[in-house]
Design a protein around this motif. Structure first.
Motif, PDB file in Angstrom:
ATOM      1  N   SER A   1      -9.849   7.178 -17.091  1.00  0.00           N
ATOM      2  CA  SER A   1     -10.787   7.698 -15.661  1.00  0.00           C
ATOM      3  C   SER A   1      -9.755   7.542 -14.555  1.00  0.00           C
ATOM      4  N   ALA A   2      -8.761   6.608 -14.499  1.00  0.00           N
ATOM      5  CA  ALA A   2      -7.920   7.038 -13.253  1.00  0.00           C
ATOM      6  C   ALA A   2      -6.579   6.349 -13.464  1.00  0.00           C
ATOM      7  N   GLY A   3      -5.445   6.536 -12.717  1.00  0.00           N
ATOM      8  CA  GLY A   3      -3.989   5.867 -12.832  1.00  0.00           C
ATOM      9  C   GLY A   3      -3.699   6.101 -11.505  1.00  0.00           C
ATOM     10  N   ASN A   4      -2.709   5.161 -11.013  1.00  0.00           N
ATOM     11  CA  ASN A   4      -2.306   5.239  -9.441  1.00  0.00           C
ATOM     12  C   ASN A   4      -0.677   4.614  -9.852  1.00  0.00           C
TER      13      ASN A   4
ATOM     14  N   TRP B   1      -4.508  -1.332 -17.577  1.00  0.00           N
ATOM     15  CA  TRP B   1      -3.058  -1.411 -17.885  1.00  0.00           C
ATOM     16  C   TRP B   1      -2.224  -1.387 -16.718  1.00  0.00           C
ATOM     17  N   LEU B   2      -1.586  -2.645 -16.321  1.00  0.00           N
ATOM     18  CA  LEU B   2      -0.731  -2.768 -15.288  1.00  0.00           C
ATOM     19  C   LEU B   2       0.641  -2.953 -15.511  1.00  0.00           C
ATOM     20  N   ARG B   3       1.791  -2.259 -15.034  1.00  0.00           N
ATOM     21  CA  ARG B   3       2.927  -2.245 -15.614  1.00  0.00           C
ATOM     22  C   ARG B   3       3.978  -2.035 -14.605  1.00  0.00           C
ATOM     23  N   ALA B   4       5.094  -2.725 -14.649  1.00  0.00           N
ATOM     24  CA  ALA B   4       6.238  -2.585 -13.817  1.00  0.00           C
ATOM     25  C   ALA B   4       7.316  -1.666 -14.745  1.00  0.00           C
ATOM     26  N   SER B   5       7.869  -0.551 -14.181  1.00  0.00           N
ATOM     27  CA  SER B   5       8.965   0.050 -15.038  1.00  0.00           C
ATOM     28  C   SER B   5      10.281   0.403 -14.251  1.00  0.00           C
ATOM     29  N   LEU B   6      11.297   0.683 -15.205  1.00  0.00           N
ATOM     30  CA  LEU B   6      12.492   1.070 -14.656  1.00  0.00           C
ATOM     31  C   LEU B   6      13.047   2.067 -15.328  1.00  0.00           C
ATOM     32  N   ALA B   7      13.462   2.951 -14.552  1.00  0.00           N
ATOM     33  CA  ALA B   7      13.777   4.643 -15.495  1.00  0.00           C
ATOM     34  C   ALA B   7      15.141   4.731 -14.853  1.00  0.00           C
TER      35      ALA B   7
ATOM     36  N   MET C   1       5.361   0.664 -10.198  1.00  0.00           N
ATOM     37  CA  MET C   1       4.405  -0.007 -10.269  1.00  0.00           C
ATOM     38  C   MET C   1       3.346   0.817 -10.643  1.00  0.00           C
ATOM     39  N   THR C   2       2.619   0.792 -12.003  1.00  0.00           N
ATOM     40  CA  THR C   2       1.390   1.739 -12.184  1.00  0.00           C
ATOM     41  C   THR C   2       0.233   0.860 -12.884  1.00  0.00           C
ATOM     42  N   GLN C   3      -0.967   1.269 -12.275  1.00  0.00           N
ATOM     43  CA  GLN C   3      -2.186   0.725 -12.892  1.00  0.00           C
ATOM     44  C   GLN C   3      -2.928   1.942 -13.394  1.00  0.00           C
ATOM     45  N   THR C   4      -3.310   1.923 -14.617  1.00  0.00           N
ATOM     46  CA  THR C   4      -4.438   2.974 -15.237  1.00  0.00           C
ATOM     47  C   THR C   4      -5.481   2.167 -15.741  1.00  0.00           C
ATOM     48  N   MET C   5      -6.864   2.839 -15.868  1.00  0.00           N
ATOM     49  CA  MET C   5      -8.029   2.284 -16.408  1.00  0.00           C
ATOM     50  C   MET C   5      -8.932   3.190 -17.123  1.00  0.00           C
ATOM     51  N   TYR C   6      -9.408   2.622 -18.073  1.00  0.00           N
ATOM     52  CA  TYR C   6     -10.292   3.151 -18.874  1.00  0.00           C
ATOM     53  C   TYR C   6     -11.636   2.820 -19.010  1.00  0.00           C
TER      54      TYR C   6
END
Length: 320
Positions: free
Chosen positions: A34-37, A107-113, A80-85
């Protein structure tokens, strides 16, 4: 002292990146993904192959690459990313799990790239830590936004995936091949591979992006959250404008958002043998700033899904 000559020049601007994906941008009803930010920060580029940074405490990063023999520019990114289904909007009033429809999940997560830019290639290595389930706060976020907009709210969020710690590793490689290059118009193709390993999603994805426009030597394409490939941030102040189309195919044996993670959610939907995605959009760049829009068609994410799914992506890169 290490000082390897390279035709690349490190780009000195940093970035704040704002990225939003939503099916509402291209389709009038919430459903499935549905969405991701995402909000992220990206550092300036470092030349760890040059004398100035050869002994920096971060110089170890020049060895975290499969392009070990190619001098390259290095960037760091935190996000920081949040996605929803959700199920289809037609099922929004159901308080029970809808058999054969998408599971509720967040799904809420913190990422290092780490981004490594060679003359015609871009490599990304990403590690993320996070959670699925109620602790992701996806239900609260969606209900709050729908309340602001006066939209219908989904009544089944109490049936979402259970809380589970998520670890993800991603490796992505893009390569630029020019088809045509003139002063005012150019075309290139960017073949790519993406490998994801984790307890949320595991896949192998192959695809490419075809771009046509003015000044393509400013980036490797826009970024995405839940589909296709991400091109990192721009590395030039020059004005650029281009259109693009892309396609990918994936083998994805693990997808927690389809397979579930509890007795209540397992066996409701089933993964297809293969997935595809096609996209089209445009990007506008000037002095490091970038605005892009992408429309993506995603194949059926689960076998019971009646039709493919469309989602839109809006990205704003703020350089400083």
């Amino acid at each position: 002292m290490l000082d390897v000559p390279t035709p690349l020049v490190p780009y000195k601007k940093q970035y704040i990146n704002l990225l939003s994906e939503n099916d509402a941008y291209v389709y009038p009803a919430d459903r499935y993904y549905s969405a991701g930010n995402r909000i992220s920060y990206t550092s300036k580029e470092y030349n760890f192959w040059g004398a100035a940074y050869a002994h920096s405490w971060m110089a170890w990063s020049r060895y975290l690459t499969l392009m070990i023999h190619s001098p390259k520019m290095t960037r760091f990114n935190v996000s920081m990313t949040q996605t929803m289904y959700t199920p289809h909007l037609n099922s929004h009033t159901s308080e029970a799990i809808v058999v054969g429809d998408h599971l509720y999940a967040g799904w809420l997560r913190a990422s290092l790239a780490l981004f490594q830019r060679a003359p015609h290639a871009l490599e990304r290595i990403l590690i993320s830590l996070g959670t699925v389930g109620p602790n992701s706060m996806a239900g609260q976020t969606q209900n709050w936004l729908h309340g602001l907009w006066g939209d219908k709210t989904f009544q089944g969020w109490h049936n979402q995936l259970r809380d589970e710690f998520i670890f993800q590793f991603n490796y992505q490689w893009l390569y630029q091949v020019y088809i045509l290059k003139t002063r005012f118009f150019s075309m290139d193709i960017l073949p790519a591979v993406d490998i994801a390993l984790g307890n949320a999603i595991t896949h192998v994805r192959l695809g490419s992006l075809l771009r046509f426009g003015y000044n393509l030597d400013t980036d490797f394409g826009p970024n995405k959250i839940g589909s296709l490939f991400s091109g990192g941030q721009p590395f030039s102040n020059r004005f650029s404008f281009y259109f693009f189309i892309g396609a990918s195919g994936s083998y994805q044996p693990i997808d927690i958002f389809i397979q579930g993670n509890s007795p209540q959610t397992r066996g409701i939907t089933h993964l297809p043998d293969a997935l595809y995605a096609v996209e089209g959009g445009f990007a506008l760049l000037y002095r490091g700033f970038r605005l892009s829009f992408i429309a993506t068609n995603l194949s059926k994410g689960f076998e019971e899904q009646p039709l493919s799914h469309n989602i839109g992506t809006v990205e704003l890169d703020i350089a400083f």
